[in-house]
Enzyme design. Structure first.
Site, PDB file in Angstrom:
ATOM      1  N   GLU A   1      -5.136  -8.688   1.009  1.00  0.00           N
ATOM      2  CA  GLU A   1      -5.840  -8.358   2.256  1.00  0.00           C
ATOM      3  C   GLU A   1      -7.319  -8.164   1.954  1.00  0.00           C
ATOM      4  OE1 GLU A   1      -4.452  -4.948   4.479  1.00  0.00           O
ATOM      5  OE2 GLU A   1      -2.343  -5.476   4.151  1.00  0.00           O
TER       6      GLU A   1
ATOM      7  N   GLU B   1       0.808  -1.225   0.000  1.00  0.00           N
ATOM      8  CA  GLU B   1       0.000   0.000   0.000  1.00  0.00           C
ATOM      9  C   GLU B   1       0.841   1.275   0.000  1.00  0.00           C
ATOM     10  OE1 GLU B   1      -3.927  -1.797   2.293  1.00  0.00           O
ATOM     11  OE2 GLU B   1      -2.784  -0.189   3.260  1.00  0.00           O
TER      12      GLU B   1
END
Length: 458
Positions: free
Chosen positions: A362, A164
């Site tokens: 995720e 991320e």
């Protein structure tokens, strides 16, 4: 039955800072989270910092036994840069011993390690040099990556450069939620660009070593949906997509930045300093696979008041948030639950990014106060989390049936973990943790997910 492809990876994701603890042990240097908690502990929920967390550093062998008990065949975590190279140069032998033991333990339990290099945890001395604003830090990261590959690459066959990378940009340079708490769009663009440059350099370094694995990147993708099909709403969604998705997705997978994004940055005097050699490096060093973190969509509408002529331009200067009347919410996290978003991401990757191999890195649901859902046997009856996973997996299965090249699904997370400023406010795990005793207890969702992993479907 929703049956998944043979060899599908069922697993969980975590990170070093959020699980290891031992923040001051065995030669580890401070990262920005250790330092920030030291100087502003009141910013962290209930004053809980990263010093102890769930103590994975101490309990990793028992926790890997628990992973095996719920039939996980893969696990993704990160290496702590400040643990492996406390001064940025000299290797910490105790860190090498720990990561070797961790990787060996996973492999011995037939759990494939996926190892990530950077998960928000900039070493403090690197931040003091400018963090991702500094090209010196970009080179230091490449040295760290090379060190990790040489130390562990004989056993680790799936690496990722960043998790991320938009988050340190968005939260640290466009908001006041991550250290260094800067709000400056121009500096944010530099951080984003240098993160991509660092990623490409690490990919090149990995390939130059001729190790027989693969290297990717993990991006949190938030599909941008317009309020309507009006020209203004569609343009707003397009700009949101450029900033929050394509700014990392395109250079990582396609090797170049979207022309529209470059023009937008140039128009508003936000372009970082770039050179042709670095652009060629990004072009030639795209990733082998993609990890996708998905939690919620982004819904936007045309900006009602023009704020792009001010000195304080932010991404939100180009669009307004839109609340969809039919949305379902996770009230604890304040996020919309929209399972079809995962299907739309899969379709976009298939249609516009060469159907690159990818996996769900995720997906999860954070809930506050889960203790109230315990039954008489101390098991948390988290049916809401089971429903969350099940509905997302149905949409993922549909995408795979239609040709999406998805090879795995990882939940966030295995055991309730420390979560930046939120600490343990919202729990995500298949196992809960008692913070006082560090005991782990399986939740109902752990039983359910274990059954899914064992049968490769549900």
């Amino acid at each position: 039955m929703y049956q998944f492809p043979n060899g599908f990876l069922w697993g969980a994701a975590a990170s070093a800072t959020q699980t290891e603890g031992a923040a001051e042990l065995d030669g580890k240097a401070q990262n920005i989270w250790d330092y920030w908690f030291e100087i502003e502990p009141e910013r962290f929920y209930e004053g809980v910092g990263p010093k102890n967390t769930s103590d994975f550093y101490k309990y990793f062998k028992e926790d890997i036994e628990r992973m095996k008990a719920v039939h996980l065949n893969s696990f993704r975590t990160s290496i702590s840069w400040s643990r492996l190279l406390p001064d940025g140069i000299k290797v910490n032998k105790k860190a090498v011993d720990f990561y070797n033991q961790l990787i060996d333990e996973l492999i011995q339990h037939d759990i494939e390690p996926i190892i990530n290099l950077f998960h928000f945890d900039m070493p403090l001395h690197m931040q003091e040099k400018g963090g991702w604003e500094s090209l010196e830090v970009v080179e230091a990261f490449n040295f760290y990556a090379k060190t990790a590959f040489e130390l562990f690459g004989d056993k680790v066959k799936k690496w990722t450069t960043f998790n991320e990378p938009i988050v340190p940009v968005e939260m640290g340079y466009l908001n006041n939620y991550h250290y260094p708490c800067v709000i400056d769009m121009k500096r944010a663009v530099v951080v984003a660009y240098h993160s991509m440059l660092a990623s490409a350099k690490a990919v090149k370094t990995y390939r130059d070593l001729s190790q027989d694995g693969q290297i990717g990147i993990i991006l949190n993708l938030t599909p941008s949906y317009p309020r309507s099909q009006s020209k203004g709403d569609i343009e707003a969604a397009k700009i949101a997509d450029l900033f929050f998705n394509r700014s990392f997705l395109d250079p990582s997978v396609l090797g170049e930045y979207p022309t529209d994004l470059v023009e937008l940055l140039r128009t508003h005097d936000l372009m970082p300093e770039v050179n042709q050699i670095d652009l060629e490096l990004i072009k030639e060093n795209t990733v082998d696979f993609l990890g996708v973190n998905y939690y919620q969509p982004r819904r936007v509408k045309e900006k009602e008041a023009n704020t792009t002529k001010t000195d304080s331009i932010l991404p939100e200067s180009f669009f307004d948030p839109y609340i969809w009347p039919d949305r379902r919410m996770n009230p604890y996290r304040g996020w919309e639950i929209y399972e079809k978003g995962l299907y739309d991401i899969a379709t976009n990757i298939k249609d516009n990014y060469g159907n690159i191999p990818w996996y769900v890195a995720e997906n999860g649901m954070g809930v506050e106060g889960e203790e109230r859902f315990k039954d008489e046997k101390d098991m948390i009856q988290d049916d809401y989390r089971i429903e969350f996973y099940e509905e997302h997996l149905k949409w993922l299965h549909k995408a795979i049936e239609e040709g999406s090249n998805c090879f795995g699904y990882h939940v966030w997370t295995f055991i309730d973990n420390w979560s930046w400023l939120n600490a343990y406010k919202n729990r995500y795990g298949l196992y809960r943790i008692d913070l006082n005793t560090k005991q782990r207890y399986m939740k109902k969702s752990g039983l359910w997910f274990g059954d899914v992993a064992m049968h490769n479907g549900f």
